[in-house]
Design a protein around this motif. Structure first.
Motif, PDB file in Angstrom:
ATOM      1  N   GLU A  39      -0.664  20.869  -2.177  1.00  0.00           N
ATOM      2  CA  GLU A  39      -1.645  20.622  -3.031  1.00  0.00           C
ATOM      3  C   GLU A  39      -1.191  19.766  -4.643  1.00  0.00           C
ATOM      4  OE1 GLU A  39      -4.991  21.212  -2.929  1.00  0.00           O
ATOM      5  OE2 GLU A  39      -4.587  22.367  -0.842  1.00  0.00           O
ATOM      6  N   GLY A  40      -2.109  18.873  -5.112  1.00  0.00           N
ATOM      7  CA  GLY A  40      -1.725  18.230  -6.356  1.00  0.00           C
ATOM      8  C   GLY A  40      -2.382  16.860  -6.295  1.00  0.00           C
ATOM      9  N   GLU A  41      -1.906  16.240  -7.327  1.00  0.00           N
ATOM     10  CA  GLU A  41      -2.791  14.948  -7.341  1.00  0.00           C
ATOM     11  C   GLU A  41      -1.916  13.757  -6.725  1.00  0.00           C
ATOM     12  OE1 GLU A  41      -5.243  13.009 -11.001  1.00  0.00           O
ATOM     13  OE2 GLU A  41      -2.929  12.612 -11.182  1.00  0.00           O
ATOM     14  N   TYR A  42      -2.620  12.889  -6.083  1.00  0.00           N
ATOM     15  CA  TYR A  42      -1.949  11.659  -5.253  1.00  0.00           C
ATOM     16  C   TYR A  42      -2.454  10.276  -6.057  1.00  0.00           C
ATOM     17  CZ  TYR A  42      -0.047  15.190  -2.220  1.00  0.00           C
ATOM     18  OH  TYR A  42       0.498  16.153  -1.545  1.00  0.00           O
ATOM     19  N   GLU A  43      -1.383   9.541  -5.978  1.00  0.00           N
ATOM     20  CA  GLU A  43      -1.623   8.148  -6.621  1.00  0.00           C
ATOM     21  C   GLU A  43      -2.143   7.488  -5.252  1.00  0.00           C
ATOM     22  OE1 GLU A  43       0.969   6.245  -9.227  1.00  0.00           O
ATOM     23  OE2 GLU A  43      -0.050   4.357  -8.956  1.00  0.00           O
ATOM     24  N   VAL A  44      -3.218   6.679  -4.996  1.00  0.00           N
ATOM     25  CA  VAL A  44      -3.494   5.995  -3.977  1.00  0.00           C
ATOM     26  C   VAL A  44      -3.611   4.286  -4.567  1.00  0.00           C
ATOM     27  CG1 VAL A  44      -5.043   5.392  -2.173  1.00  0.00           C
ATOM     28  CG2 VAL A  44      -4.691   7.613  -2.481  1.00  0.00           C
TER      29      VAL A  44
ATOM     30  N   ALA B 268       0.906  -1.286   0.054  1.00  0.00           N
ATOM     31  CA  ALA B 268       0.038   0.246  -0.028  1.00  0.00           C
ATOM     32  C   ALA B 268       1.004   1.241  -0.040  1.00  0.00           C
ATOM     33  CB  ALA B 268      -0.785  -0.039   1.266  1.00  0.00           C
ATOM     34  N   TYR B 269       0.548   2.486  -0.819  1.00  0.00           N
ATOM     35  CA  TYR B 269       1.161   3.472  -0.617  1.00  0.00           C
ATOM     36  C   TYR B 269       0.440   4.789  -1.248  1.00  0.00           C
ATOM     37  CZ  TYR B 269       1.500   2.249  -5.745  1.00  0.00           C
ATOM     38  OH  TYR B 269       0.999   1.858  -6.924  1.00  0.00           O
ATOM     39  N   VAL B 270       0.846   5.772  -0.859  1.00  0.00           N
ATOM     40  CA  VAL B 270       0.485   7.092  -1.526  1.00  0.00           C
ATOM     41  C   VAL B 270       1.709   7.577  -2.224  1.00  0.00           C
ATOM     42  CG1 VAL B 270      -0.388   9.487  -1.106  1.00  0.00           C
ATOM     43  CG2 VAL B 270      -1.430   7.389   0.250  1.00  0.00           C
ATOM     44  N   LYS B 271       1.410   7.952  -3.496  1.00  0.00           N
ATOM     45  CA  LYS B 271       2.461   8.589  -4.145  1.00  0.00           C
ATOM     46  C   LYS B 271       2.195  10.321  -4.619  1.00  0.00           C
ATOM     47  CE  LYS B 271       4.404   4.647  -6.755  1.00  0.00           C
ATOM     48  NZ  LYS B 271       4.535   3.776  -8.085  1.00  0.00           N
ATOM     49  N   ASN B 272       3.140  10.937  -4.593  1.00  0.00           N
ATOM     50  CA  ASN B 272       2.909  12.160  -5.102  1.00  0.00           C
ATOM     51  C   ASN B 272       3.243  12.458  -6.275  1.00  0.00           C
ATOM     52  OD1 ASN B 272       5.745  12.279  -5.482  1.00  0.00           O
ATOM     53  ND2 ASN B 272       6.268  13.333  -3.462  1.00  0.00           N
TER      54      ASN B 272
ATOM     55  N   LEU C 294      -6.241  11.060  -6.710  1.00  0.00           N
ATOM     56  CA  LEU C 294      -7.058  11.789  -5.689  1.00  0.00           C
ATOM     57  C   LEU C 294      -6.594  13.197  -5.475  1.00  0.00           C
ATOM     58  CD1 LEU C 294      -8.150   9.447  -2.959  1.00  0.00           C
ATOM     59  CD2 LEU C 294      -9.536   9.878  -4.894  1.00  0.00           C
ATOM     60  N   SER C 295      -7.304  14.316  -5.289  1.00  0.00           N
ATOM     61  CA  SER C 295      -7.040  15.725  -4.965  1.00  0.00           C
ATOM     62  C   SER C 295      -6.509  15.680  -3.579  1.00  0.00           C
ATOM     63  CB  SER C 295      -7.879  16.632  -5.232  1.00  0.00           C
ATOM     64  OG  SER C 295      -8.869  16.471  -4.350  1.00  0.00           O
ATOM     65  N   LEU C 296      -5.394  16.628  -3.045  1.00  0.00           N
ATOM     66  CA  LEU C 296      -5.310  16.694  -1.698  1.00  0.00           C
ATOM     67  C   LEU C 296      -6.473  16.380  -0.786  1.00  0.00           C
ATOM     68  CD1 LEU C 296      -3.199  16.827   0.642  1.00  0.00           C
ATOM     69  CD2 LEU C 296      -3.061  19.164   0.404  1.00  0.00           C
TER      70      LEU C 296
ATOM     71  N   SER D 265       5.512  13.297  -8.131  1.00  0.00           N
ATOM     72  CA  SER D 265       6.635  13.033  -8.757  1.00  0.00           C
ATOM     73  C   SER D 265       6.969  11.560  -8.494  1.00  0.00           C
ATOM     74  CB  SER D 265       7.820  13.560  -8.056  1.00  0.00           C
ATOM     75  OG  SER D 265       7.546  15.004  -7.719  1.00  0.00           O
ATOM     76  N   GLY D 266       5.788  10.835  -8.283  1.00  0.00           N
ATOM     77  CA  GLY D 266       5.830   9.282  -8.128  1.00  0.00           C
ATOM     78  C   GLY D 266       6.574   8.687  -6.988  1.00  0.00           C
ATOM     79  N   GLU D 267       6.644   9.584  -5.893  1.00  0.00           N
ATOM     80  CA  GLU D 267       7.386   9.182  -4.816  1.00  0.00           C
ATOM     81  C   GLU D 267       6.475   8.456  -3.769  1.00  0.00           C
ATOM     82  OE1 GLU D 267      10.984  12.464  -4.457  1.00  0.00           O
ATOM     83  OE2 GLU D 267       8.979  13.158  -3.845  1.00  0.00           O
ATOM     84  N   ARG D 268       6.775   7.452  -3.058  1.00  0.00           N
ATOM     85  CA  ARG D 268       6.048   6.840  -2.020  1.00  0.00           C
ATOM     86  C   ARG D 268       5.997   7.642  -0.846  1.00  0.00           C
ATOM     87  NH1 ARG D 268       5.576   0.521  -3.558  1.00  0.00           N
ATOM     88  NH2 ARG D 268       4.829   0.448  -1.541  1.00  0.00           N
ATOM     89  N   ILE D 269       5.420   8.697  -0.505  1.00  0.00           N
ATOM     90  CA  ILE D 269       5.426   9.462   0.500  1.00  0.00           C
ATOM     91  C   ILE D 269       4.821   8.992   1.661  1.00  0.00           C
ATOM     92  CG2 ILE D 269       5.609  11.577  -0.673  1.00  0.00           C
ATOM     93  CD1 ILE D 269       2.529  11.986   0.231  1.00  0.00           C
ATOM     94  N   ILE D 270       3.807   7.850   1.629  1.00  0.00           N
ATOM     95  CA  ILE D 270       3.199   7.001   2.683  1.00  0.00           C
ATOM     96  C   ILE D 270       3.525   5.605   2.292  1.00  0.00           C
ATOM     97  CG2 ILE D 270       1.114   6.574   4.067  1.00  0.00           C
ATOM     98  CD1 ILE D 270       0.109   9.064   3.388  1.00  0.00           C
ATOM     99  N   ASP D 271       4.052   4.883   3.020  1.00  0.00           N
ATOM    100  CA  ASP D 271       4.324   3.731   2.333  1.00  0.00           C
ATOM    101  C   ASP D 271       4.488   2.493   3.462  1.00  0.00           C
ATOM    102  OD1 ASP D 271       6.017   1.477   1.200  1.00  0.00           O
ATOM    103  OD2 ASP D 271       7.717   2.349   0.798  1.00  0.00           O
ATOM    104  N   PHE D 272       3.379   1.451   3.234  1.00  0.00           N
ATOM    105  CA  PHE D 272       3.321   0.150   3.905  1.00  0.00           C
ATOM    106  C   PHE D 272       4.390  -0.387   4.300  1.00  0.00           C
ATOM    107  CE2 PHE D 272       2.222  -4.242   3.967  1.00  0.00           C
ATOM    108  CZ  PHE D 272       1.393  -4.351   5.098  1.00  0.00           C
ATOM    109  N   ARG D 273       5.381  -0.371   3.333  1.00  0.00           N
ATOM    110  CA  ARG D 273       6.724  -1.279   3.593  1.00  0.00           C
ATOM    111  C   ARG D 273       7.545  -0.445   4.576  1.00  0.00           C
ATOM    112  NH1 ARG D 273       8.296  -1.910  -2.605  1.00  0.00           N
ATOM    113  NH2 ARG D 273       8.543   0.231  -2.211  1.00  0.00           N
ATOM    114  N   ARG D 274       7.402   0.726   5.052  1.00  0.00           N
ATOM    115  CA  ARG D 274       7.916   1.249   5.996  1.00  0.00           C
ATOM    116  C   ARG D 274       7.503   1.173   7.390  1.00  0.00           C
ATOM    117  NH1 ARG D 274       9.888   6.047   2.780  1.00  0.00           N
ATOM    118  NH2 ARG D 274       8.141   7.288   3.719  1.00  0.00           N
TER     119      ARG D 274
END
Ligand code: ZN
Length: 443
Positions: free
Chosen positions: A154-159, A79-83, A110-112, A85-94
């Motif tokens: 603000e921006g689009e996030y990939e969940v 599971a993750y949320v990417k910003n 999703l939007s913020l 830039s494609g970075e996993r800013i919330i990361d289940f693996r952590r």
């Protein structure tokens, strides 16, 4: 003959390193993402089964257990949320706490503002990740530190939550140690929490070492260690084992046993059972700060064992109770919160309670008319003199006086104000001299 009674909190040399060993097992179980069902529980049980004889049970989704139903099985791979830039800013693996436990699968952009509806934080502890669950309503979400939430732009996030919630099973494990009688002591630990140490890996690991220790002993009672998810696990077990519940003579739910707080014992529903008396006496004579609280229908699985339809003699041993330490249900309930020394102390206290229950009996004074002449039997010489001699003598006199068939040894300890170890030792000495006879146990 030894001339001193053993101390109540007696962790022998053999067990001196027990706190470190329990902590090592906590550390091994810590990374696993557990829940009320799924592979995390099974993997945990498999690790426990390397250390103790564990029988595993699988109960199918949809099984009706009293007013509840075994839910769909939940598993998660990633599971993750990417910003943007494609970075996993919330990361289940952590940290597996980042995902709301039991989240349904989701893939979305999703939007913020939309994302924030699914984010959970603990503003009072802005650096910690809270632990949240959604067992019985289909939902999804992420948990993160409040400070991280404040930094989101603000921006689009990939969940993505790559989970499954499908018909499967509820898993639990039992370790049964057969004693002289079929009468049982039940020891219960909930195994549904992911990476959280005090609640409840401390107790799971401690119970494993308790079972190992007891498996080496000749036991009066049979012992059943039960490792099952909170609430639904104990309810399921009670439903499937209802016919044998009358065998349970004592029970302990173990929870939060590794933190720095004082020991807390929560009484059973009736409040005056033998386990309540044994735990109370042990704490009163432990030489350490403690708290005893009355039963309330809030807490861990003692709520189920002490529900009115069962009303079993089951108490709960903790250090700081659930919800009363700041790290509770957050990422700060980690490997630093639980310490080997506190785990060892809790372990010794569990064993001390069991030692009382194992040896607590009623005796009859065989010379009840006047005091028996102790001197002529050499009892003053063998146990008198030296420091503590007066107390040992007093313990014998209390045992002789109250060994009338109505008082068990624990009651004699309670009434005399002496420690159970001293009373038990005096009873052993008197029995060796045929001054006491054990009462027949009915049935
Ligand atoms: Zn909990």
């Amino acid at each position: 003959m030894e001339s001193t009674a053993p101390p109540l909190l007696n962790v022998e040399d053999r067990l001196a390193g027990i706190g470190g060993e329990i902590h090592d097992l906590v550390a091994r179980l810590y990374p696993i993402c557990r829940s009320i069902t799924g592979e995390g529980v099974r993997e945990t049980l498999r690790i426990l089964a390397e250390q103790i004889q564990l029988e595993m049970s699988e109960v199918p989704t949809g099984t009706n257990v009293f007013d509840w139903t075994v839910p769909n099985e939940w598993n998660i791979r990633d599971a993750y949320v990417k910003n943007a830039s494609g970075e996993r800013i919330i990361d289940f693996r952590r940290s597996n706490l980042h995902v709301v436990n039991y989240s349904v699968p989701v893939r979305a952009r999703l939007s913020l503002m939309e994302l924030k509806e699914h984010l959970h934080t603990a503003p009072e502890h802005p650096d910690w990740i809270p632990y949240r669950t959604s067992y019985y309503s289909e939902d999804w979400g992420f948990c993160l530190s409040h400070n991280q939430l404040l930094e989101l732009t603000e921006g689009e996030y990939e969940v993505c939550i790559d989970s499954t919630l499908e018909p499967g099973h509820l898993s639990y494990g039992e370790c049964y140690l057969e004693g002289q009688t079929a009468d049982e002591m039940l020891i219960y630990c909930h195994v549904c929490h992911p990476s959280l140490c005090n609640d409840n890996l401390s107790s799971i690991a401690l119970a494993v070492f308790l079972a190992r220790e007891l498996s080496r002993r000749a036991l009066r009672y049979s012992y059943r260690f039960l490792f099952a998810p909170g609430a639904i696990g104990s309810i399921t077990w009670l439903r499937l084992n209802e016919a044998g519940l009358s065998k349970i003579k004592h029970g302990l739910v173990l929870s939060c046993l590794g933190d720095a707080g004082r020991s807390t014992y929560k009484k059973s529903r009736s409040g005056d059972t033998e386990i309540d008396r044994a735990a109370t006496h042990m704490l009163q004579h432990s030489g350490r700060d403690y708290e005893i609280v009355d039963f309330s229908p809030w807490g861990h699985d003692e709520r189920q064992f002490c529900s009115p339809g069962f009303d079993l003699p089951v108490g709960c041993l903790m250090r700081t109770p659930h919800g009363q330490f700041p790290e509770y249900h957050t990422s700060a309930d980690n490997l630093d919160l639980v310490k080997p020394g506190f785990l060892a102390d809790s372990f010794a206290k569990c064993l001390a309670i069991i030692d009382i229950l194992e040896s607590n009996r009623r005796y009859l004074n065989q010379n009840p008319k006047g005091e028996p002449h102790l001197g002529k039997r050499g009892l003053y010489r063998s146990i008198g003199g030296g420091p503590g001699g007066k107390e040992r003598e007093l313990a014998m006199l209390w045992v002789l006086n109250l060994a009338d068939g109505r008082h068990d040894l624990l009651a004699i300890a309670e009434r005399s104000g002496l420690g159970y170890g001293a009373i038990k030792y005096a009873a052993d000495v008197l029995r060796e001299h045929d001054l006491l006879r054990e009462m027949e146990v009915p049935g």
